[in-house]
Design a protein around this motif. Structure first.
Motif, PDB file in Angstrom:
ATOM      1  N   THR A  45     -25.531  27.653   3.663  1.00 24.39           N
ATOM      2  CA  THR A  45     -24.718  28.778   4.121  1.00 24.39           C
ATOM      3  C   THR A  45     -25.318  30.081   3.618  1.00 24.39           C
ATOM      4  N   SER A  46     -24.813  31.171   4.145  1.00 24.67           N
ATOM      5  CA  SER A  46     -25.279  32.489   3.735  1.00 24.67           C
ATOM      6  C   SER A  46     -24.065  33.399   3.587  1.00 24.67           C
ATOM      7  N   PRO A  47     -24.234  34.522   2.908  1.00 25.35           N
ATOM      8  CA  PRO A  47     -23.114  35.465   2.813  1.00 25.35           C
ATOM      9  C   PRO A  47     -22.621  35.899   4.198  1.00 25.35           C
ATOM     10  N   GLN A  48     -23.525  36.080   5.147  1.00 27.52           N
ATOM     11  CA  GLN A  48     -23.111  36.483   6.490  1.00 27.52           C
ATOM     12  C   GLN A  48     -22.270  35.393   7.162  1.00 27.52           C
ATOM     13  N   GLU A  49     -22.661  34.143   7.030  1.00 30.54           N
ATOM     14  CA  GLU A  49     -21.876  33.051   7.606  1.00 30.54           C
ATOM     15  C   GLU A  49     -20.486  32.971   6.981  1.00 30.54           C
ATOM     16  N   ILE A  50     -20.422  33.183   5.683  1.00 37.18           N
ATOM     17  CA  ILE A  50     -19.133  33.159   4.992  1.00 37.18           C
ATOM     18  C   ILE A  50     -18.264  34.307   5.488  1.00 37.18           C
ATOM     19  N   TYR A  51     -18.840  35.484   5.602  1.00 37.30           N
ATOM     20  CA  TYR A  51     -18.096  36.636   6.101  1.00 37.30           C
ATOM     21  C   TYR A  51     -17.545  36.365   7.497  1.00 37.30           C
ATOM     22  N   LEU A  52     -18.389  35.873   8.398  1.00 40.19           N
ATOM     23  CA  LEU A  52     -17.947  35.618   9.772  1.00 40.19           C
ATOM     24  C   LEU A  52     -16.872  34.532   9.823  1.00 40.19           C
ATOM     25  N   ASN A  53     -17.026  33.501   9.012  1.00 38.06           N
ATOM     26  CA  ASN A  53     -16.032  32.438   8.949  1.00 38.06           C
ATOM     27  C   ASN A  53     -14.689  32.960   8.465  1.00 38.06           C
ATOM     28  N   MET A  54     -14.720  33.750   7.393  1.00 43.56           N
ATOM     29  CA  MET A  54     -13.472  34.277   6.842  1.00 43.56           C
ATOM     30  C   MET A  54     -12.846  35.299   7.789  1.00 43.56           C
ATOM     31  N   ARG A  55     -13.654  36.100   8.452  1.00 47.30           N
ATOM     32  CA  ARG A  55     -13.124  37.051   9.424  1.00 47.30           C
ATOM     33  C   ARG A  55     -12.393  36.313  10.536  1.00 47.30           C
ATOM     34  N   ASN A  56     -12.962  35.226  11.001  1.00 51.47           N
ATOM     35  CA  ASN A  56     -12.329  34.413  12.030  1.00 51.47           C
ATOM     36  C   ASN A  56     -11.010  33.823  11.538  1.00 51.47           C
ATOM     37  N   ILE A  57     -11.004  33.294  10.335  1.00 50.60           N
ATOM     38  CA  ILE A  57      -9.781  32.716   9.761  1.00 50.60           C
ATOM     39  C   ILE A  57      -8.685  33.774   9.671  1.00 50.60           C
ATOM     40  N   LEU A  58      -9.029  34.970   9.203  1.00 50.15           N
ATOM     41  CA  LEU A  58      -8.032  36.030   9.063  1.00 50.15           C
ATOM     42  C   LEU A  58      -7.524  36.508  10.421  1.00 50.15           C
ATOM     43  N   GLN A  59      -8.401  36.574  11.412  1.00 51.16           N
ATOM     44  CA  GLN A  59      -7.972  36.987  12.747  1.00 51.16           C
ATOM     45  C   GLN A  59      -7.017  35.964  13.360  1.00 51.16           C
ATOM     46  N   VAL A  60      -7.319  34.698  13.225  1.00 53.45           N
ATOM     47  CA  VAL A  60      -6.443  33.638  13.741  1.00 53.45           C
ATOM     48  C   VAL A  60      -5.104  33.702  13.032  1.00 53.45           C
ATOM     49  N   SER A  61      -5.130  33.901  11.732  1.00 54.64           N
ATOM     50  CA  SER A  61      -3.902  33.986  10.947  1.00 54.64           C
ATOM     51  C   SER A  61      -3.036  35.170  11.384  1.00 54.64           C
ATOM     52  N   GLU A  62      -3.673  36.318  11.614  1.00 57.00           N
ATOM     53  CA  GLU A  62      -2.942  37.518  12.060  1.00 57.00           C
ATOM     54  C   GLU A  62      -2.303  37.315  13.433  1.00 57.00           C
ATOM     55  N   GLN A  63      -2.913  36.461  14.252  1.00 63.28           N
ATOM     56  CA  GLN A  63      -2.402  36.225  15.593  1.00 63.28           C
ATOM     57  C   GLN A  63      -1.379  35.099  15.637  1.00 63.28           C
ATOM     58  N   GLY A  64      -1.001  34.601  14.490  1.00 66.62           N
ATOM     59  CA  GLY A  64       0.045  33.585  14.435  1.00 66.62           C
ATOM     60  C   GLY A  64      -0.439  32.175  14.228  1.00 66.62           C
ATOM     61  N   GLY A  65      -1.702  31.988  13.982  1.00 66.38           N
ATOM     62  CA  GLY A  65      -2.230  30.669  13.707  1.00 66.38           C
ATOM     63  C   GLY A  65      -2.698  29.949  14.948  1.00 66.38           C
ATOM     64  N   LEU A  66      -3.166  28.752  14.738  1.00 64.80           N
ATOM     65  CA  LEU A  66      -3.706  27.957  15.846  1.00 64.80           C
ATOM     66  C   LEU A  66      -2.611  27.340  16.711  1.00 64.80           C
ATOM     67  N   ASP A  67      -1.428  27.166  16.168  1.00 62.30           N
ATOM     68  CA  ASP A  67      -0.353  26.466  16.868  1.00 62.30           C
ATOM     69  C   ASP A  67       0.550  27.358  17.690  1.00 62.30           C
ATOM     70  N   ARG A  68       0.201  28.612  17.877  1.00 60.55           N
ATOM     71  CA  ARG A  68       1.103  29.534  18.546  1.00 60.55           C
ATOM     72  C   ARG A  68       1.242  29.252  19.994  1.00 60.55           C
TER      73      ARG A  68
END
Length: 68
Positions: A45-68
């Motif tokens: 992994t790389s810092p960039q991959e971690i950043y992109l992964n976490m950004r995706n997780i936070l965006q999904v969370s802000e939109q109500g999660g995967l089960d919305r």
């Protein structure tokens, strides 16, 4: 100076302590777990991959999660 193994273990221990406390703790724990992968020779992994992964997780969370 701490070794990579020591850094990884500290990050993972803190992540374990934060899990299940609340939603924010869970997000921080996920971030720490991913950052600890930088210090794991078995992980690719790389810092960039971690950043992109976490950004995706936070965006999904802000939109109500995967089960919305």
């Amino acid at each position: 100076m701490p070794t990579d193994d020591e850094k990884r273990e500290v990050l993972r221990d803190v992540a374990a302590d934060l899990r299940d406390q609340n939603d924010e703790g869970e997000k921080i724990a996920a971030l720490l777990q991913r950052v600890s992968d930088l210090y794991d020779e078995d992980e690719d992994t790389s810092p960039q991959e971690i950043y992109l992964n976490m950004r995706n997780i936070l965006q999904v969370s802000e939109q109500g999660g995967l089960d919305r």
